[in-house]
Design a protein around this motif. Structure first.
Motif, PDB file in Angstrom:
ATOM      1  N   GLY A  98       0.824  -1.337   0.095  1.00 11.12           N
ATOM      2  CA  GLY A  98       0.088  -0.042  -0.056  1.00 11.12           C
ATOM      3  C   GLY A  98       0.856   1.157   0.015  1.00 11.12           C
ATOM      4  O   GLY A  98       2.141   1.116   0.125  1.00 11.12           O
ATOM      5  N   GLY A  99       0.110   2.583  -0.282  1.00  6.43           N
ATOM      6  CA  GLY A  99       1.054   3.401   0.015  1.00  6.43           C
ATOM      7  C   GLY A  99       0.050   4.875  -0.671  1.00  6.43           C
ATOM      8  O   GLY A  99      -1.185   4.812  -0.881  1.00  6.43           O
ATOM      9  N   TRP A 100       0.695   5.847  -1.317  1.00  9.41           N
ATOM     10  CA  TRP A 100       0.197   7.102  -1.704  1.00  9.41           C
ATOM     11  C   TRP A 100       0.401   7.207  -3.186  1.00  9.41           C
ATOM     12  O   TRP A 100       1.592   6.676  -3.511  1.00  9.41           O
ATOM     13  CB  TRP A 100       0.583   8.170  -1.064  1.00  9.41           C
ATOM     14  N   ALA A 155     -13.138   2.311   3.579  1.00 11.64           N
ATOM     15  CA  ALA A 155     -12.792   3.778   3.542  1.00 11.64           C
ATOM     16  C   ALA A 155     -13.298   4.441   5.037  1.00 11.64           C
ATOM     17  O   ALA A 155     -14.426   3.869   5.815  1.00 11.64           O
ATOM     18  CB  ALA A 155     -13.455   4.455   2.476  1.00 11.64           C
ATOM     19  N   PRO A 156     -12.918   5.681   5.497  1.00 16.44           N
ATOM     20  CA  PRO A 156     -13.205   5.866   6.823  1.00 16.44           C
ATOM     21  C   PRO A 156     -14.939   6.205   6.807  1.00 16.44           C
ATOM     22  O   PRO A 156     -15.275   7.030   5.955  1.00 16.44           O
ATOM     23  CB  PRO A 156     -12.487   7.230   6.909  1.00 16.44           C
ATOM     24  N   ASP A 160     -10.983   5.133  -4.486  1.00 16.42           N
ATOM     25  CA  ASP A 160     -10.326   3.869  -4.069  1.00 16.42           C
ATOM     26  C   ASP A 160      -9.703   4.010  -2.872  1.00 16.42           C
ATOM     27  O   ASP A 160      -9.150   2.917  -2.333  1.00 16.42           O
ATOM     28  CB  ASP A 160      -9.267   3.446  -5.150  1.00 16.42           C
ATOM     29  N   THR A 161      -9.407   5.163  -2.067  1.00 13.15           N
ATOM     30  CA  THR A 161      -8.811   5.133  -0.856  1.00 13.15           C
ATOM     31  C   THR A 161      -9.339   4.555   0.215  1.00 13.15           C
ATOM     32  O   THR A 161     -10.659   4.254   0.329  1.00 13.15           O
ATOM     33  CB  THR A 161      -8.768   6.855  -0.615  1.00 13.15           C
ATOM     34  N   THR A 176      -3.727  -2.896   4.632  1.00 16.58           N
ATOM     35  CA  THR A 176      -2.751  -1.986   3.941  1.00 16.58           C
ATOM     36  C   THR A 176      -3.550  -0.626   3.524  1.00 16.58           C
ATOM     37  O   THR A 176      -4.528  -0.621   2.962  1.00 16.58           O
ATOM     38  CB  THR A 176      -1.656  -2.540   3.064  1.00 16.58           C
ATOM     39  N   GLN A 177      -2.918   0.195   3.978  1.00 16.86           N
ATOM     40  CA  GLN A 177      -3.616   1.628   3.642  1.00 16.86           C
ATOM     41  C   GLN A 177      -3.140   2.096   2.110  1.00 16.86           C
ATOM     42  O   GLN A 177      -2.014   2.221   1.786  1.00 16.86           O
ATOM     43  CB  GLN A 177      -2.864   2.813   4.509  1.00 16.86           C
TER      44      GLN A 177
END
Length: 126
Positions: free
Chosen positions: A9-11, A40-41, A90-91, A120-121
């Motif tokens: 995962g990552g940015w 997602a949050p 997709d976050t 994984t974020q």
């Protein structure tokens, strides 16, 4: 009993790609169907993709069809999720999951999966 560990995962900027990996240990991976979910949050966990344990039959959530690809390598006890054409929506935290089944079939309901990784974020910026 299988243990799962996600990585990759990552940015990423919108339009980019990421590849998530899921390492399985503690069991014979070909005995388990596998899947990816995301959360997602403030939202419920959402089915992303599933793959059957032997033939590799796949199933995708509507929002990722044509952009994401799930695969597995039973010899390496690994599952993968290739994320292409990423969008901000997709976050989320992506979870690898495994299900005990005697059948070579996919599943999309979270309650059908017995084992889960820690997640994984993935963050996609516009």
């Amino acid at each position: 009993q299988v243990q799962l560990a996600e990585s990759g995962g990552g940015w990423m900027q919108a339009g980019g790609s990421l590849r998530l990996s899921c390492a399985a240990s503690g069991g014979t991976f070909s005995y388990y169907g596998a899947g990816w979910f995301r959360q997602a949050p403030g939202k419920e966990r959402q089915f992303v993709a599933g793959i059957s344990r032997v033939s590799g039959r796949t199933m995708y959530g509507d929002s990722v069809k044509g952009r994401f690809t799930i695969s597995r390598d039973n010899a390496k006890s690994m599952a993968y999720l290739q994320l292409n054409s990423l969008k901000p929506e997709d976050t989320g935290v992506y979870y690898c999951a495994a299900r005990t089944t005697r059948y070579d079939e996919t599943a999309y309901r979270a309650e059908e999966y017995n084992y889960w990784g820690q997640g994984t974020q993935v963050t996609v910026s516009s």
